[in-house]
Motif scaffolding. Sequence first.
Motif, PDB file in Angstrom:
ATOM      1  N   GLN A  85      62.837  -6.614  24.076  1.00 54.26           N
ATOM      2  CA  GLN A  85      60.854  -6.775  24.124  1.00 54.26           C
ATOM      3  C   GLN A  85      60.749  -8.437  23.057  1.00 54.26           C
ATOM      4  O   GLN A  85      59.834  -9.095  23.561  1.00 54.26           O
ATOM      5  N   ALA A  89      58.811 -10.482  25.924  1.00 55.17           N
ATOM      6  CA  ALA A  89      57.552  -9.618  25.676  1.00 55.17           C
ATOM      7  C   ALA A  89      56.567  -8.510  26.481  1.00 55.17           C
ATOM      8  O   ALA A  89      55.979  -9.419  27.607  1.00 55.17           O
ATOM      9  N   ALA A 114      54.570  -5.546  22.382  1.00 54.94           N
ATOM     10  CA  ALA A 114      55.538  -6.572  21.244  1.00 54.94           C
ATOM     11  C   ALA A 114      55.215  -7.219  20.082  1.00 54.94           C
ATOM     12  O   ALA A 114      56.469  -6.353  19.597  1.00 54.94           O
ATOM     13  N   GLN A 115      54.400  -7.136  19.757  1.00 53.01           N
ATOM     14  CA  GLN A 115      54.050  -6.809  18.706  1.00 53.01           C
ATOM     15  C   GLN A 115      54.554  -5.661  17.807  1.00 53.01           C
ATOM     16  O   GLN A 115      54.838  -5.798  16.717  1.00 53.01           O
TER      17      GLN A 115
END
Length: 468
Positions: free
Chosen positions: A263, A267, A271-272
């Motif tokens: 990730q 991403a 991903a966040q």
Amino acid sequence: MSYELMHHGGYEGVTGSCHQFRIDPANSILVDCGLFQGAETSADGRRADDALAVGFPVADIRALVLTHVHIDHVGRLPWLLAAGYKGPIYCSEASARMLPTVLADAFEIGVSRDARFVERYLQLVESRLRPLPWKQWAEVPTHGGATCRIRLQRAGHILGSAYVECDALAPGAAAHRIVFSGDLGAPWTPLLPAPGSPWRADRVVLESTYGNRVHESRRTRRQRLQAVVEHALGNGGTVIIPAFSIGRTQELLYEFEDILHRQARAAGPHAQRWAQLPIYLDSPLASRFTALYRELQPHWDAEAHARVRAGRQPLAFSQLHAIEGHDAHLANVARLTASAEPAVVIAASGMCAGGRVVNYLKAMLPDPRHDVLFVGYQAAGTPGAAIQRHGPRGGYVELDGQRIPIRAAIHTLAGYSAHADQRDLVRFITRMRHRPAEVCLVHGEPAARLALAQALTEALEGKVRVIA
């Protein structure tokens, strides 16, 4: 009678493994001596909670060979020593490093928490330990004219797990080679090389845990693990993963580190969330074994070594948080239960029969925000098996005497099983250069043994006797 095989556990079920191979009336070896778990019983019908005593003679046992250090393979060791066994204890070098930690924990739970007794017991065991390198024959001391030697090969189940080759010669009899599979792993197991087949044997004692199943593709299990967690992330809840302290926990950490690494490099849509996701290891015992796994890095497979050379830490990444003290554990349960913080919790025991995972389950099973993910075998009669069975129907499970409704989502990823599946077990036999005359199936429930017996009979065209 020469070359007699007897089972004192782990025959009609998957726990309590204990198999005796008698060479002649004066000499035998014992392979494993484990605890019974769940609803399984000893050979004389006693349930797990009172099936501890060793009810068979030990005077002719010249060696105990441990295939690996899971408690259902080593947990009756105190009672074996109490019954008078005084011989050597053979195991792999990695198992010898981990065994004292396993036995100390089991001794404190099942026998005594008195530090003096625990230390005396461990000193006794360690004085008997004979760690063996892979692939090297070792002579077993025998009486009379019989001879016996053993050799350990990698089994790929957990770190240090072995299958056992035993060459025996009884006076007046032909030489006999018997192989005990122990618990066999499968290809693509993180950290561990895949097991190879023996060259030859006259008889094989073969596990059959998943003798009636074929696992989901192990090549794609990381993607499936990622998909389950990402599905749960949207609920604002916790993903609870019951996992045994040895083996499955370390595999899961290895896979989570890989997901986080991927990730960060490329991403994805979540991903966040992954970058902020805490992964809690809530088991002091699992933390100790994870540290031992790191110390035993020379025993890892080539892929794991390549990750280390690239500067990665497969078992010690930044988003991993170990929960040590009991107060910290209770606080983590309360906080995750009340908050909407997405998290992953890995906690023992793997079958939900005790340990810290029970507190998470009691608090979170009634809440549909949370998810439970099973990655290992759930023996009959264990809470884990009940959750697997009743959870999808909105049922309940008994935990600590309480009826807990199941509203959390229940998932199972069979690709993370610690055991070989039917195809792997069949290949273990068919890839032998010189096939055995007999295969004896153990360590499986009746349906699994019978299905594997049929598959083996067909693959071997009826030329090998299969005993189920």
